[in-house]
Write a protein that holds these residues in place. Structure first.
Motif, PDB file in Angstrom:
ATOM      1  N   ILE A  91      38.369  44.474  52.098  1.00 10.63           N
ATOM      2  CA  ILE A  91      37.071  44.514  51.416  1.00 10.63           C
ATOM      3  C   ILE A  91      37.179  45.287  50.107  1.00 10.63           C
ATOM      4  CG2 ILE A  91      34.723  45.438  51.577  1.00 10.63           C
ATOM      5  CD1 ILE A  91      34.858  44.755  54.602  1.00 10.63           C
ATOM      6  N   CYS A  92      37.989  46.334  50.088  1.00 10.12           N
ATOM      7  CA  CYS A  92      38.129  47.195  48.902  1.00 10.12           C
ATOM      8  C   CYS A  92      39.280  46.762  47.999  1.00 10.12           C
ATOM      9  CB  CYS A  92      38.356  48.632  49.341  1.00 10.12           C
ATOM     10  SG  CYS A  92      37.024  49.320  50.337  1.00 10.12           S
ATOM     11  N   LYS A  93      39.860  45.608  48.239  1.00 13.36           N
ATOM     12  CA  LYS A  93      41.041  45.159  47.515  1.00 13.36           C
ATOM     13  C   LYS A  93      40.820  45.175  45.999  1.00 13.36           C
ATOM     14  CE  LYS A  93      42.305  40.801  47.324  1.00 13.36           C
ATOM     15  NZ  LYS A  93      42.717  39.477  47.709  1.00 13.36           N
ATOM     16  N   ASP A  94      41.818  45.651  45.272  1.00 13.26           N
ATOM     17  CA  ASP A  94      41.831  45.701  43.802  1.00 13.26           C
ATOM     18  C   ASP A  94      40.759  46.616  43.220  1.00 13.26           C
ATOM     19  OD1 ASP A  94      43.954  43.911  43.821  1.00 13.26           O
ATOM     20  OD2 ASP A  94      42.657  42.170  43.600  1.00 13.26           O
ATOM     21  N   ARG A  95      40.263  47.545  43.994  1.00 11.68           N
ATOM     22  CA  ARG A  95      39.266  48.503  43.496  1.00 11.68           C
ATOM     23  C   ARG A  95      39.672  49.919  43.880  1.00 11.68           C
ATOM     24  NH1 ARG A  95      34.509  46.563  41.379  1.00 11.68           N
ATOM     25  NH2 ARG A  95      34.174  44.362  41.694  1.00 11.68           N
ATOM     26  N   ASP A  96      39.310  50.861  43.030  1.00  9.31           N
ATOM     27  CA  ASP A  96      39.584  52.278  43.274  1.00  9.31           C
ATOM     28  C   ASP A  96      38.365  52.874  43.982  1.00  9.31           C
ATOM     29  OD1 ASP A  96      40.839  54.733  43.220  1.00  9.31           O
ATOM     30  OD2 ASP A  96      40.004  55.249  41.255  1.00  9.31           O
ATOM     31  N   PRO A 110      35.678  51.129  39.995  1.00  4.74           N
ATOM     32  CA  PRO A 110      36.455  50.455  38.948  1.00  4.74           C
ATOM     33  C   PRO A 110      37.521  49.542  39.535  1.00  4.74           C
ATOM     34  CG  PRO A 110      37.022  52.780  39.053  1.00  4.74           C
ATOM     35  CD  PRO A 110      35.886  52.572  39.996  1.00  4.74           C
ATOM     36  N   LEU A 111      37.755  48.454  38.833  1.00  4.71           N
ATOM     37  CA  LEU A 111      38.805  47.517  39.203  1.00  4.71           C
ATOM     38  C   LEU A 111      40.148  48.078  38.768  1.00  4.71           C
ATOM     39  CD1 LEU A 111      37.084  44.253  37.986  1.00  4.71           C
ATOM     40  CD2 LEU A 111      37.591  44.810  40.347  1.00  4.71           C
ATOM     41  N   ILE A 112      41.188  47.780  39.509  1.00  2.00           N
ATOM     42  CA  ILE A 112      42.537  48.170  39.137  1.00  2.00           C
ATOM     43  C   ILE A 112      43.255  46.914  38.668  1.00  2.00           C
ATOM     44  CG2 ILE A 112      44.710  49.164  39.922  1.00  2.00           C
ATOM     45  CD1 ILE A 112      43.100  50.689  42.029  1.00  2.00           C
ATOM     46  N   CYS A 113      43.653  46.908  37.400  1.00  2.00           N
ATOM     47  CA  CYS A 113      44.341  45.750  36.822  1.00  2.00           C
ATOM     48  C   CYS A 113      45.791  45.700  37.304  1.00  2.00           C
ATOM     49  CB  CYS A 113      44.308  45.830  35.299  1.00  2.00           C
ATOM     50  SG  CYS A 113      42.642  45.816  34.623  1.00  2.00           S
ATOM     51  N   ASP A 114      46.459  44.586  37.001  1.00  2.00           N
ATOM     52  CA  ASP A 114      47.851  44.415  37.397  1.00  2.00           C
ATOM     53  C   ASP A 114      48.762  45.480  36.801  1.00  2.00           C
ATOM     54  OD1 ASP A 114      47.183  42.200  38.883  1.00  2.00           O
ATOM     55  OD2 ASP A 114      47.594  40.792  37.258  1.00  2.00           O
ATOM     56  N   ASP A 115      48.421  45.959  35.610  1.00  2.00           N
ATOM     57  CA  ASP A 115      49.258  46.970  34.955  1.00  2.00           C
ATOM     58  C   ASP A 115      48.885  48.394  35.367  1.00  2.00           C
ATOM     59  OD1 ASP A 115      46.836  47.129  33.672  1.00  2.00           O
ATOM     60  OD2 ASP A 115      47.632  46.860  31.655  1.00  2.00           O
ATOM     61  N   GLY A 116      47.955  48.540  36.312  1.00  2.00           N
ATOM     62  CA  GLY A 116      47.588  49.847  36.827  1.00  2.00           C
ATOM     63  C   GLY A 116      46.404  50.499  36.139  1.00  2.00           C
ATOM     64  N   GLN A 117      45.909  49.907  35.065  1.00  2.00           N
ATOM     65  CA  GLN A 117      44.757  50.467  34.375  1.00  2.00           C
ATOM     66  C   GLN A 117      43.496  50.201  35.171  1.00  2.00           C
ATOM     67  OE1 GLN A 117      44.667  48.703  30.508  1.00  2.00           O
ATOM     68  NE2 GLN A 117      46.118  50.158  29.646  1.00  2.00           N
ATOM     69  N   LYS A 118      42.524  51.097  34.998  1.00  2.00           N
ATOM     70  CA  LYS A 118      41.237  50.945  35.671  1.00  2.00           C
ATOM     71  C   LYS A 118      40.211  50.456  34.653  1.00  2.00           C
ATOM     72  CE  LYS A 118      42.172  54.640  38.902  1.00  2.00           C
ATOM     73  NZ  LYS A 118      41.763  55.958  39.371  1.00  2.00           N
ATOM     74  N   THR A 119      39.383  49.523  35.077  1.00  2.00           N
ATOM     75  CA  THR A 119      38.295  49.044  34.236  1.00  2.00           C
ATOM     76  C   THR A 119      36.995  49.196  34.995  1.00  2.00           C
ATOM     77  OG1 THR A 119      38.492  46.768  35.033  1.00  2.00           O
ATOM     78  CG2 THR A 119      39.798  47.339  33.107  1.00  2.00           C
ATOM     79  N   SER A 120      35.911  49.061  34.299  1.00  2.00           N
ATOM     80  CA  SER A 120      34.593  49.196  34.911  1.00  2.00           C
ATOM     81  C   SER A 120      34.446  48.205  36.058  1.00  2.00           C
ATOM     82  CB  SER A 120      33.519  48.944  33.852  1.00  2.00           C
ATOM     83  OG  SER A 120      32.256  48.842  34.454  1.00  2.00           O
ATOM     84  N   GLY A 121      33.737  48.609  37.091  1.00  2.00           N
ATOM     85  CA  GLY A 121      33.533  47.740  38.242  1.00  2.00           C
ATOM     86  C   GLY A 121      32.636  46.563  37.951  1.00  2.00           C
ATOM     87  N   THR A 122      31.855  46.654  36.891  1.00  2.00           N
ATOM     88  CA  THR A 122      30.932  45.563  36.578  1.00  2.00           C
ATOM     89  C   THR A 122      31.441  44.682  35.448  1.00  2.00           C
ATOM     90  OG1 THR A 122      29.707  47.042  35.101  1.00  2.00           O
ATOM     91  CG2 THR A 122      28.921  46.840  37.369  1.00  2.00           C
ATOM     92  N   HIS A 123      32.515  45.089  34.789  1.00  2.00           N
ATOM     93  CA  HIS A 123      33.100  44.305  33.707  1.00  2.00           C
ATOM     94  C   HIS A 123      34.574  44.080  34.002  1.00  2.00           C
ATOM     95  CE1 HIS A 123      29.546  46.144  31.957  1.00  2.00           C
ATOM     96  NE2 HIS A 123      29.552  45.181  31.064  1.00  2.00           N
ATOM     97  N   TYR A 124      35.129  43.086  33.385  1.00  2.00           N
ATOM     98  CA  TYR A 124      36.547  42.848  33.571  1.00  2.00           C
ATOM     99  C   TYR A 124      37.211  42.759  32.212  1.00  2.00           C
ATOM    100  CZ  TYR A 124      35.305  38.008  32.578  1.00  2.00           C
ATOM    101  OH  TYR A 124      34.829  36.873  31.995  1.00  2.00           O
ATOM    102  N   GLN A 125      38.498  43.007  32.211  1.00  2.00           N
ATOM    103  CA  GLN A 125      39.249  43.020  30.970  1.00  2.00           C
ATOM    104  C   GLN A 125      39.788  41.621  30.725  1.00  2.00           C
ATOM    105  OE1 GLN A 125      42.513  45.699  31.178  1.00  2.00           O
ATOM    106  NE2 GLN A 125      42.525  46.064  28.992  1.00  2.00           N
TER     107      GLN A 125
END
Length: 104
Positions: free
Chosen positions: A34-39, A80-95
């Motif tokens: 359920i929490c996959k790809d999120r911090d 926040p979402l965790i991108c493939d390169d390890g960076q975190k982005t906002s949970g409501t926006h994507y890079q």
């Protein structure tokens, strides 16, 4: 994390003998899915795992359990979402990358 879930389950459920390592691992695995790809904060992961444990053991959820799950899922959504390169982005926006025009 499994020890925290075990402690919580054995102290709050009516029949603690039903809480086995297999059931705990299943609940934690479902929580991780359920929490996959999120911090996500540990308390929200633990709340989700606890509710999944109760569902797996076929224990009826009460109003406070439903509220606990709803709040935990809101925390997951806002995390926040965790991108493939390890960076975190906002949970409501994507890079996203800039796309090149196919017409030029």
């Amino acid at each position: 994390m499994i020890e925290k879930l075990r402690f919580r389950a054995t102290h709050s459920l009516a029949n603690p003998s039903e809480v086995t390592d297999e059931v705990l691992h299943i609940a934690l695995k479902e929580s991780e899915e359920i929490c996959k790809d999120r911090d996500v904060k540990d308390y929200a992961r633990l709340d989700i795992a606890y509710i999944r444990l109760k569902l797996y053991l076929k224990i009826a959820l009460e109003g406070q359990d439903e509220l606990l799950l709803k709040n935990a899922l809101n925390v997951v959504e806002q995390s926040p979402l965790i991108c493939d390169d390890g960076q975190k982005t906002s949970g409501t926006h994507y890079q996203s990358d800039i796309r090149e025009s196919v017409y030029c």
